[in-house]
Design an enzyme around this catalytic site. Sequence first.
Site, PDB file in Angstrom:
ATOM      1  N   GLY A 183       2.616  -1.109   4.291  1.00 23.13           N
ATOM      2  CA  GLY A 183       2.722   0.311   3.975  1.00 23.13           C
ATOM      3  C   GLY A 183       4.170   0.712   3.736  1.00 23.13           C
ATOM      4  O   GLY A 183       4.743   0.444   2.678  1.00 23.13           O
ATOM      5  N   GLY A 184       4.787   1.331   4.744  1.00 30.24           N
ATOM      6  CA  GLY A 184       6.135   1.884   4.606  1.00 30.24           C
ATOM      7  C   GLY A 184       7.139   0.942   3.964  1.00 30.24           C
ATOM      8  O   GLY A 184       7.920   1.346   3.088  1.00 30.24           O
ATOM      9  N   GLU A 228      -5.947  -4.609  10.411  1.00 31.44           N
ATOM     10  CA  GLU A 228      -4.904  -3.617  10.666  1.00 31.44           C
ATOM     11  C   GLU A 228      -5.229  -2.849  11.942  1.00 31.44           C
ATOM     12  O   GLU A 228      -6.010  -1.888  11.916  1.00 31.44           O
ATOM     13  CB  GLU A 228      -4.814  -2.622   9.497  1.00 31.44           C
ATOM     14  N   HIS A 264      -9.699   1.628   4.519  1.00 34.64           N
ATOM     15  CA  HIS A 264      -8.443   1.774   5.258  1.00 34.64           C
ATOM     16  C   HIS A 264      -8.678   2.687   6.464  1.00 34.64           C
ATOM     17  O   HIS A 264      -9.453   3.644   6.380  1.00 34.64           O
ATOM     18  CB  HIS A 264      -7.351   2.348   4.352  1.00 34.64           C
ATOM     19  N   GLU A 299      -7.017   5.015   7.636  1.00 35.38           N
ATOM     20  CA  GLU A 299      -6.762   6.437   7.389  1.00 35.38           C
ATOM     21  C   GLU A 299      -7.989   7.092   6.753  1.00 35.38           C
ATOM     22  O   GLU A 299      -8.287   8.257   7.014  1.00 35.38           O
ATOM     23  CB  GLU A 299      -5.497   6.597   6.525  1.00 35.38           C
ATOM     24  N   SER A 354       2.973  -1.988  10.436  1.00 37.16           N
ATOM     25  CA  SER A 354       4.420  -2.052  10.714  1.00 37.16           C
ATOM     26  C   SER A 354       5.044  -3.416  10.422  1.00 37.16           C
ATOM     27  O   SER A 354       5.955  -3.852  11.124  1.00 37.16           O
ATOM     28  CB  SER A 354       4.710  -1.623  12.158  1.00 37.16           C
ATOM     29  N   ASN A 367       0.877  -1.168   0.000  1.00 35.72           N
ATOM     30  CA  ASN A 367       0.000   0.000   0.000  1.00 35.72           C
ATOM     31  C   ASN A 367       0.917   1.221   0.000  1.00 35.72           C
ATOM     32  O   ASN A 367       1.464   1.583   1.025  1.00 35.72           O
ATOM     33  CB  ASN A 367      -0.886  -0.034   1.258  1.00 35.72           C
ATOM     34  N   TRP A 368       1.074   1.798  -1.181  1.00 42.36           N
ATOM     35  CA  TRP A 368       2.021   2.915  -1.305  1.00 42.36           C
ATOM     36  C   TRP A 368       1.524   4.187  -0.631  1.00 42.36           C
ATOM     37  O   TRP A 368       2.278   5.136  -0.456  1.00 42.36           O
ATOM     38  CB  TRP A 368       2.293   3.204  -2.791  1.00 42.36           C
ATOM     39  N   LYS A 369       0.248   4.238  -0.289  1.00 43.12           N
ATOM     40  CA  LYS A 369      -0.340   5.465   0.275  1.00 43.12           C
ATOM     41  C   LYS A 369      -0.033   6.657  -0.649  1.00 43.12           C
ATOM     42  O   LYS A 369       0.075   6.477  -1.853  1.00 43.12           O
ATOM     43  CB  LYS A 369       0.144   5.680   1.714  1.00 43.12           C
TER      44      LYS A 369
HETATM   45  P1  PGA Z   1       2.516   0.346   7.660  1.00 40.83           P
HETATM   46  O1  PGA Z   1       1.076   0.575   6.983  1.00 40.83           O
HETATM   47  O2  PGA Z   1       3.033  -0.965   7.137  1.00 40.83           O
HETATM   48  O3  PGA Z   1       3.341   1.509   7.235  1.00 40.83           O
HETATM   49  O4  PGA Z   1       2.282   0.293   9.140  1.00 40.83           O
HETATM   50  C1  PGA Z   1       0.193  -0.481   6.768  1.00 40.83           C
HETATM   51  C2  PGA Z   1      -1.090   0.026   6.155  1.00 40.83           C
HETATM   52  O5  PGA Z   1      -1.539   1.105   6.550  1.00 40.83           O
HETATM   53  O6  PGA Z   1      -1.679  -0.607   5.269  1.00 40.83           O
END
Ligand code: PGA
Length: 250
Positions: free
Chosen positions: A233-234, A167, A95, A97, A212, A9-11
């Site tokens: 994500g990251g 998540e 998600h 967010e 994470s 997930n590149w956000k």
């Molecule tokens: P993260 O994000 O791996 O940076 O914690 C995961 C996500 O929000 O899908």
Amino acid sequence: MRQSLVVGNWKMNGSIQRNQSLLDSLKENIKSVQHAQVGICAPFVYLRQMSELLKGTQIGWGAQNISHKDSGAFTGEVAASMLLDFDCKYVIIGHSECRNLYGESDQLVAEKYAKAQSVGLIPILCVGELLEQREAGETENVVGQQLDAIINLQGIASLSQSVIAYEPVWAIGTGKTATPQQAQDVHAFIRQRIAKQNAGVAENVQILYGGSVNGSNAAQLFSMPDIDGGLIGGASLKANEFLTICQAAQ
Ligand code: PGA
């Protein structure tokens, strides 16, 4: 037997140039991942680049959100059907967010999930609790309600055409991963809740863990019986790290 799946997930990250070099190194090395499915969800504006660079590879791609409407006067929104023009396979739905920063309710998330399925996209449905909800012992209630909104609108069988991502909000982007056992407990809860209505769907649905995940903790998380891969994500922005995670899912 469920296949593992790892989705990046590149956000809101990337540029044409950076995406190119990230995808080039992934393409070069992804053949070492033969026994897990791999996907990437990118910002809308890069979906053409994704389809150009990833067509014919084993990496599927998709977007990170869609509108709950089909078309019309909804400035700034993108319809599910539009993603088909870019050969998308996946779309992230609900998600945390989007739920927490933009106020997407369980009902709105369910409507978006329905739109994704109506055009044949695979929704990656995110569920998860806030830290204060976990501390108050509310995790199962919260996750159960998020799941029920989907089941009530689309029916239990719809889950066989979807992916679920657990998540915990307190673990996203914080470096604070859930322990494998904490994650497993919620994954098992989700699977059992589905099994009460349809054992076959529960057995087959892929449930990913997100929050994470990195190259060092992925293997332990993925070794748990109800964790079928990850939403990353990251760590999905670094080719080597992402590949290590994909390899850990095999
Ligand atoms: P993260 O994000 O791996 O940076 O914690 C995961 C996500 O929000 O899908």
